[in-house]
Write a protein that holds these residues in place. Sequence first.
Motif, PDB file in Angstrom:
ATOM      1  N   VAL A 172      -4.328 -13.222 -42.912  1.00 53.87           N
ATOM      2  CA  VAL A 172      -3.737 -13.756 -41.687  1.00 53.87           C
ATOM      3  C   VAL A 172      -2.632 -14.726 -42.094  1.00 53.87           C
ATOM      4  CG1 VAL A 172      -4.130 -15.215 -39.666  1.00 53.87           C
ATOM      5  CG2 VAL A 172      -5.804 -13.458 -40.300  1.00 53.87           C
ATOM      6  N   THR A 173      -1.421 -14.403 -41.699  1.00 51.66           N
ATOM      7  CA  THR A 173      -0.293 -15.255 -42.080  1.00 51.66           C
ATOM      8  C   THR A 173       0.022 -16.277 -40.991  1.00 51.66           C
ATOM      9  OG1 THR A 173       1.199 -13.580 -41.205  1.00 51.66           O
ATOM     10  CG2 THR A 173       0.736 -13.503 -43.569  1.00 51.66           C
ATOM     11  N   ARG A 174      -0.393 -15.965 -39.774  1.00 53.63           N
ATOM     12  CA  ARG A 174      -0.105 -16.896 -38.684  1.00 53.63           C
ATOM     13  C   ARG A 174      -1.069 -16.626 -37.541  1.00 53.63           C
ATOM     14  NH1 ARG A 174       4.312 -17.684 -34.976  1.00 53.63           N
ATOM     15  NH2 ARG A 174       5.419 -15.790 -35.548  1.00 53.63           N
ATOM     16  N   VAL A 175      -1.481 -17.677 -36.864  1.00 51.91           N
ATOM     17  CA  VAL A 175      -2.202 -17.501 -35.607  1.00 51.91           C
ATOM     18  C   VAL A 175      -1.140 -17.514 -34.511  1.00 51.91           C
ATOM     19  CG1 VAL A 175      -3.916 -18.461 -34.027  1.00 51.91           C
ATOM     20  CG2 VAL A 175      -4.310 -18.531 -36.498  1.00 51.91           C
ATOM     21  N   LEU A 176      -1.094 -16.437 -33.738  1.00 50.53           N
ATOM     22  CA  LEU A 176      -0.034 -16.298 -32.735  1.00 50.53           C
ATOM     23  C   LEU A 176      -0.360 -17.147 -31.511  1.00 50.53           C
ATOM     24  CD1 LEU A 176       0.313 -12.415 -33.055  1.00 50.53           C
ATOM     25  CD2 LEU A 176       1.814 -14.160 -34.064  1.00 50.53           C
ATOM     26  N   ARG A 177       0.629 -17.861 -31.042  1.00 51.24           N
ATOM     27  CA  ARG A 177       0.444 -18.741 -29.880  1.00 51.24           C
ATOM     28  C   ARG A 177       1.443 -18.347 -28.804  1.00 51.24           C
ATOM     29  NH1 ARG A 177      -1.314 -24.022 -31.927  1.00 51.24           N
ATOM     30  NH2 ARG A 177      -1.334 -24.678 -29.761  1.00 51.24           N
ATOM     31  N   ALA A 178       1.005 -18.354 -27.552  1.00 46.51           N
ATOM     32  CA  ALA A 178       1.897 -18.093 -26.424  1.00 46.51           C
ATOM     33  C   ALA A 178       2.721 -19.349 -26.155  1.00 46.51           C
ATOM     34  CB  ALA A 178       1.073 -17.716 -25.194  1.00 46.51           C
ATOM     35  N   PRO A 179       3.771 -19.218 -25.342  1.00 46.53           N
ATOM     36  CA  PRO A 179       4.601 -20.399 -25.049  1.00 46.53           C
ATOM     37  C   PRO A 179       3.783 -21.560 -24.472  1.00 46.53           C
ATOM     38  CG  PRO A 179       5.676 -18.408 -24.273  1.00 46.53           C
ATOM     39  CD  PRO A 179       4.317 -17.987 -24.756  1.00 46.53           C
ATOM     40  N   ASP A 180       2.697 -21.252 -23.764  1.00 43.54           N
ATOM     41  CA  ASP A 180       1.884 -22.350 -23.209  1.00 43.54           C
ATOM     42  C   ASP A 180       0.915 -22.931 -24.232  1.00 43.54           C
ATOM     43  OD1 ASP A 180      -0.066 -20.451 -23.495  1.00 43.54           O
ATOM     44  OD2 ASP A 180      -0.744 -20.479 -21.403  1.00 43.54           O
TER      45      ASP A 180
END
Lengths: 387, 493, 99
Positions: A172-180
Motif C-alpha cells: 500500500v503506497t497511499r491511503v486514498l482520501r476524498a476531498p472531505d
Amino acid sequence: MSEPLTCDVVVVGAGMAGAACALYAARAGLEVTVVDRGHVAGGTTGAGEGNLLVSDKTPGPELDLALLSTRLWAREARELGAAVEYEAKGGLVVAETPEVLDKLRTFADAQRAAGVTADPVPAGRLHDLEPRLASGLAGAVYYPQDAQVMPALAAAHLLRASGARLLTGREVTRVLRAPDGSVRGVRTDRGDLHAPAVVNAAGTWGGELADRAGVFLPVLPRRGFVLVTEPLPPRIRHKVYAADYVADVASDSAALQTSPVVEATAAGPVLIGASRERVGFDRSLSLPAVRALAAGATRLFPFLSRVRALRTYAGFRPYLPDHLPAIGPDPRAPGLFHACGHEGAGIGLATGTGLLIAQALTGRTPDLDLTPFRPDRFPRPTKETER
Amino acid sequence: MRTDLVVIGAGPAGLAAALAASARGVRVVLVDAAPEPGGQFYRQPAPALRARRPQALHHRWRAWTRLRDGLAASTVRVLTEHHVWCVERESGGLTVHALPGPEQERSVEVRATAVLLATGGYETVLPFPGWTLPGVVTAGGAQAMLKGGLVVPGGTAVVAGTGPLLLPVATALAAAGVPVAALVESTGPRRLLRHAGALAGKLPEGAGYAARLLRHRVPFLARHTVVRAHGASGAGSGGDRLTGVTVAALDEHGSVRPGTERRLPCDTLAVGHGILPHTDLAEGLGCRLGGHAVAVDAEQRTDVPGVWAAGESTGVGGAAHALAEGHIAGRSIAARLRGTAPDPGEWAPAGRVRARMRGAAAALDSAYAPPARWTDRVTDDTVICRCEEVTAGAVREAVSLGAGDTRTVKLLSRAGMGWCQGRMCGPAVAGLTGCASAPSGRLLARPVPLGVLADAHREHEEHRDREVHREHEKHREKEEHRAYEDRTEEGPS
Amino acid sequence: MNPLERAGARPGPAFEVTFDGRPVEALPGRTVAAVLWAAGITSWRTTRGGGRPRGVFCGIGVCFDCLVTVNDRPGQRACLVPARPGDVIRTEEGTGRAH
C-alpha cells in the motif's frame, strides 16, 4: 493500472491482527480484502511464540482486552484448535525469591479482582505442576486461562476461515482520501482498491501506514530474540516464566532486558524468550541477548543445559509509547481504523481486537470502551518538543 | 586466544589462504570441523587406518601433498575438530566461537583482526519418492565415507542426479570394488556438447573419468532420471532398506518418456544435484550475499570490514578456483593487515585461474541444470523435509494458506525447522512452491548447547553488562531521535 | 578389491563396540557411521513422526539424518563421531530422549 477492486473494507496486513479483523468483519457481513506487501504471517506474527496470556497483564484496559480475547480464542479453538495448535496449557509464573513472591501475590490479587483466575502455588507443590523445574524457587502463581497457538498457522487459518480476498506481495503506497478527508480506499503498487473503510493492521509498519494516510501514530519496534531448541519429548507442561517478566514488559527502558519465558510446542522444540531492546530494525545476532535467554531458561529448567539450541531469530514488537495498542476509528481520517501496536501481545489480543474493529466498522457499540486505545492520543511531536 | 587471522575451513581455499598469509608474516589460526585438514575435496583416510596408498582413491594428489607439506613447514596453528557456530563483530575486531568436538559441550573463542570464510559447500539433492530410504545417500556423502573411512555402503550402487561430481563418485566407487549398475545423468549429451566449448580445457579430468567408467563397465544413462527408489522391510538392520530404483528416460522438456521406465536392483543410491555454498557465518556477520553466495570484491573482501571469503562460499567453482581465491585472499589480508593496499599484479596468475574457473562454473551451472519437470514426479506423500517429515502435500498446502516465500512456507508447514535447519530441503521447497530460493539467515551456524550459552552469559555478565547498557542507551537515543525526526520532517500534514 | 585393500590400509587391531547390545567390530580411525556400514548396518535412527528408519545421508555433518545415541548421549552425528573401544551405540528413537 488494473480495474479498481471494490469491497466494504480493506485490511492492510496479513498477520495475526489483520486475520482476526478480517474474520470478525466478514462474520459481521462485510466483504473484506486483505492486502500485504509480504505474505501471510511474514512480519511479527511469524516471529512470535504464540502467547495468549492474561497472566502478564496489569489490571486495566489491556487486561480487559486480554480476557475478552481469551474467551474468543477458546471459542475459535472449537473449530480450528488442532489446525492452529491451540493448547489451553495454563501459565506458571514463578518467583525466585520470597520478596519477588510477595510482589507477585499482590499483583495476582489485583488481577483476581479484575476477573483473572490466579491460584497461588506454594514451593512444595511446584513440582507437581512442573516436575523438571529447578529446586529452591520461592513459589508461583498458576494462571489456567493462559494458552498458546502456533501464530503463523493461526493467522493463516483465521484468514482462510474469513473467506476474505487475500492479496499478498502488494504494498500500500497511499491511503486514498476524498476531498472531505474521508477514506475511499488504498493505492497499491499494483492497482487501487476502493472501499469506504481501511483497517491498519500493519504491525510494526503501522506507523508508516498511518503516515501514508496522513495521520501520526508513533509505532516503534522493540526487538526480541527467541531461541528454539532441538525437538524434545513433552517435558515442560505450561508456559513458565519468571515474575520479573511482568516488570520488563511494562518497562520503558531501551536497554537489553531479558527474563526467561519457557514453553514447549506441539511440534517438540522448546521456545525460549524473551529479550527486549530498542535497537531499530536490526536483525543481526546479538550474542549477549541469546546468552542471557539461555542463562534464564537453564536457571528455571536445569535439564535444558544439555539441550541444544538449533536456531535463534529476532522479531520486532510494535509498541506505542504508553504500551497500549491503537484500536478503533481514527477521527482524523473518517473511515480509517487502527488495529496495531500490540507490542508482544498481538497474538493473544488479536481476537478481541478483531471483534472490536468489526463492531466499530458496523456501527455497533463495542464490547469494551475504546477510549484508552484511541489512535489519536499521541500528539505529533514538533521540533521544539523534541529539543 | 588472539591472532591476526582466523581462517575458517581447511579445504583448498582455506589452506591456500593460510599459507599465502603466513608466508608474509601473518599469524594464522586455521580452524576446521574435521579431524584432519583437507576439506571435502582433499579428504584423507583417518590416520589410524594407516593407508599406504591413499592416492588410489583420490585425484589431484600432488596438489594436496604440496599443501600438506607447506602447512607442516609453516607457522599456521591448526585447530581441527572445531565447529564454528558464530563469528562475532566486536569493537576490537572479530571473535570466532567454536565448539571443540566430537563432544561439542563447551565453546572456545579465538580473537582476530581478520577472518577468512572458507566454509565450502554442501550437496543439494532434489527429492523423489523413496529418497529417505536407508541406502540412499548423497553422492558427496558416499565419496566422503569412502575417502575418509575406506568404507562402502553395500553391494551394488547406482549413481544418479546431475553435475560434475557424479563422474568421480562413480569411478571412485567402482575402483573401490563396488559394482556400479549405472550412472544416471539427467542432462542430455547434446546439452553437454552445446556447452563443450565453455567447458573444454576446464575439466581436464572429465575425459579421464569417462575412460575409467568404460574400464569399469559402468553404463552411462544420459538424459535419464531416477523416478523412484524402492525398499523392502527387514532388508537392512532394524528397518527398511533400498532394494532398487526405477529409472526412466527424459524427453526434451524434462518429462519422463512413457514406456522407458525400468528397474535396476541396487542397495546403494548415490545421488546429487549440485553444490550450494555454506553462508551461515557470513549471514550472521551481516555480509552481503549475491544469490546464494557471499559477495566479494577483487581482493576477496566481503562488505564487512575485516572479513574475507574464498572458495565455494563465494560461488561454486571447484578446487582450482578455490585455491586461486584462497591465494588471492591470503595475499590481500597480509597487505591489508600491514596497512597497505595489495598489488593485484602479484597474484596475476591466480587471478587468471579465478576468472577462467568462474566462467567454467557458470557454464557447468547452465549445462547441469536439474530437469525442468522434476517436481511433477514428487508425489504429495513424498517427504520433503527429512528432519520434520513434512510431505510435498503439506508444502503445497502452505502455499494455498498464503505462504509466498520460503520463510512463510517454513512457518506454515515446518519444512526447514528441524535439525538441519532447511539445508537439505531448501532447494526442494523453493522448486515445489515456485518461491525464489534464498539463503535463510541462520544466525547459529551449528546447534549450540544452552549450557554453553548460559555459562558465557555468566562469565560476561559482570564486565560486559555495564558496557552494553551504555551502548544501547546511546543507540536508543539516536534511534528515537531519528524516528521522531523522520516523522516530523516527512509526514504529510 | 575393497577400499581398505585398494588404499593399502594397515590399520591397528580392531576393537569392539556394541550396537543395540550386539558386538560389532570396529577399525581404529573410523567414525561410528563407517563402523556400522562396515558391519552391514545402514540405519540407526527412527524418526519421531513416522518411526521411519534413517542412517547416513550427507555423510559430512550437514543433514543430521545419521543421529545416534552413543554412550547415552543422544543426538550424535554418526558420520562425525569417531568410534572408540567399548562404545555403546544405540538406535536413536524419536527425539532420542526418554519421556
